[in-house]
Design a protein around this motif. Structure first.
Motif, PDB file in Angstrom:
ATOM      1  N   LEU A   5      11.278  -5.902  -0.450  1.00 21.74           N
ATOM      2  CA  LEU A   5      10.404  -4.823  -0.440  1.00 21.74           C
ATOM      3  C   LEU A   5       9.433  -4.803   0.425  1.00 21.74           C
ATOM      4  O   LEU A   5       8.781  -5.960   0.580  1.00 21.74           O
ATOM      5  N   SER A   6       9.173  -3.932   1.524  1.00 19.00           N
ATOM      6  CA  SER A   6       8.211  -3.768   2.428  1.00 19.00           C
ATOM      7  C   SER A   6       7.528  -2.557   2.238  1.00 19.00           C
ATOM      8  O   SER A   6       8.295  -1.572   1.716  1.00 19.00           O
ATOM      9  N   SER A   7       6.346  -2.197   2.871  1.00 20.76           N
ATOM     10  CA  SER A   7       5.916  -0.895   2.534  1.00 20.76           C
ATOM     11  C   SER A   7       5.044  -0.586   3.841  1.00 20.76           C
ATOM     12  O   SER A   7       4.796  -1.321   4.664  1.00 20.76           O
ATOM     13  N   VAL A   8       4.775   0.886   3.987  1.00 20.60           N
ATOM     14  CA  VAL A   8       3.922   1.400   5.058  1.00 20.60           C
ATOM     15  C   VAL A   8       2.975   2.318   4.103  1.00 20.60           C
ATOM     16  O   VAL A   8       3.428   2.784   3.266  1.00 20.60           O
ATOM     17  N   PHE A   9       1.756   2.177   4.605  1.00 23.17           N
ATOM     18  CA  PHE A   9       0.756   3.206   4.130  1.00 23.17           C
ATOM     19  C   PHE A   9       0.913   4.577   4.767  1.00 23.17           C
ATOM     20  O   PHE A   9       1.024   4.576   5.774  1.00 23.17           O
ATOM     21  N   VAL A  10       0.934   5.485   3.564  1.00 28.83           N
ATOM     22  CA  VAL A  10       1.291   6.983   4.120  1.00 28.83           C
ATOM     23  C   VAL A  10      -0.005   7.864   3.753  1.00 28.83           C
ATOM     24  O   VAL A  10      -0.289   7.589   2.531  1.00 28.83           O
ATOM     25  N   ASP A  11      -0.175   8.936   4.418  1.00 26.38           N
ATOM     26  CA  ASP A  11      -1.395   9.740   4.105  1.00 26.38           C
ATOM     27  C   ASP A  11      -0.806  11.008   3.091  1.00 26.38           C
ATOM     28  O   ASP A  11      -1.677  11.574   2.342  1.00 26.38           O
ATOM     29  N   HIS A  60      -6.571   3.524  -0.886  1.00 26.15           N
ATOM     30  CA  HIS A  60      -7.354   2.267  -1.185  1.00 26.15           C
ATOM     31  C   HIS A  60      -8.265   2.441  -0.023  1.00 26.15           C
ATOM     32  O   HIS A  60      -8.193   2.567   1.043  1.00 26.15           O
ATOM     33  N   PRO A  61      -9.771   2.232  -0.237  1.00 26.87           N
ATOM     34  CA  PRO A  61     -10.850   2.434   0.524  1.00 26.87           C
ATOM     35  C   PRO A  61     -10.493   1.427   2.216  1.00 26.87           C
ATOM     36  O   PRO A  61     -10.939   1.824   3.387  1.00 26.87           O
ATOM     37  N   ALA A  62      -9.796   0.438   1.966  1.00 23.51           N
ATOM     38  CA  ALA A  62      -9.513  -0.544   3.089  1.00 23.51           C
ATOM     39  C   ALA A  62      -8.557  -0.088   3.871  1.00 23.51           C
ATOM     40  O   ALA A  62      -8.314  -0.539   5.250  1.00 23.51           O
ATOM     41  N   VAL A  63      -7.575   0.792   3.350  1.00 23.64           N
ATOM     42  CA  VAL A  63      -6.345   1.049   4.000  1.00 23.64           C
ATOM     43  C   VAL A  63      -6.555   1.871   5.461  1.00 23.64           C
ATOM     44  O   VAL A  63      -5.946   1.769   6.368  1.00 23.64           O
ATOM     45  N   ARG A  64      -7.179   3.082   5.083  1.00 25.85           N
ATOM     46  CA  ARG A  64      -7.306   3.919   6.370  1.00 25.85           C
ATOM     47  C   ARG A  64      -8.071   3.291   7.407  1.00 25.85           C
ATOM     48  O   ARG A  64      -7.541   3.422   8.740  1.00 25.85           O
ATOM     49  N   PRO A  65      -9.270   2.690   7.294  1.00 25.13           N
ATOM     50  CA  PRO A  65      -9.514   1.847   8.598  1.00 25.13           C
ATOM     51  C   PRO A  65      -8.711   1.017   9.298  1.00 25.13           C
ATOM     52  O   PRO A  65      -8.779   0.969  10.408  1.00 25.13           O
TER      53      PRO A  65
END
Length: 128
Positions: A5-11, A60-65
């Motif tokens: 598994l790998s991931s990408v953070f999406v809005d 998560h607060p760290a993800v968007r920056p």
């Protein structure tokens, strides 16, 4: 040992699912409700039992920056192998996909970079 598994953070998981299936050509593997979000994965139709890509919420607060810094510096969040970068570039551009890097040959590799509409740059790569 192998990558499972790998991931990408999406809005937006719904928007991401549409883009990753309708545009990139992946297929949905898992969708499990988890309160406000879902465990939502896609896989290559060429390897349905292979590595899953988790479309993970960027709440998560760290993800968007982190995502914004990568995008500002032109750094892709993920790289996907394709048989023909130029053909995929033409196909996706015809679908309205925005590329930040047109096909570029660097030695034995051709790459292009696109915007996944969910806050990430994605590289497609072909080994020649």
């Amino acid at each position: 040992m192998r990558i499972h598994l790998s991931s990408v953070f999406v809005d937006d998981q719904d928007k991401a699912l549409r883009f990753y299936t309708d545009v990139l050509g992946f297929v949905k593997k898992a969708e499990v409700p988890l309160g406000e979000y879902r465990w939502l994965t896609v896989v290559s139709p060429e390897d349905p039992g292979g590595t899953q890509l988790l479309l993970e919420p960027d709440s998560h607060p760290a993800v968007r920056p982190y995502k914004a810094a990568l995008a500002a510096d032109g750094i892709p969040a993920a790289s996907f192998a394709v048989d023909d970068v130029r053909a995929e570039f033409d196909r996706m551009r015809g679908l309205g996909v925005h590329f930040t890097q047109e096909p570029l040959e660097t030695g034995p590799v051709v790459t292009a970079v696109l915007d996944d509409t969910c806050g990430n740059l994605i590289q497609i790569a072909q080994h020649t």
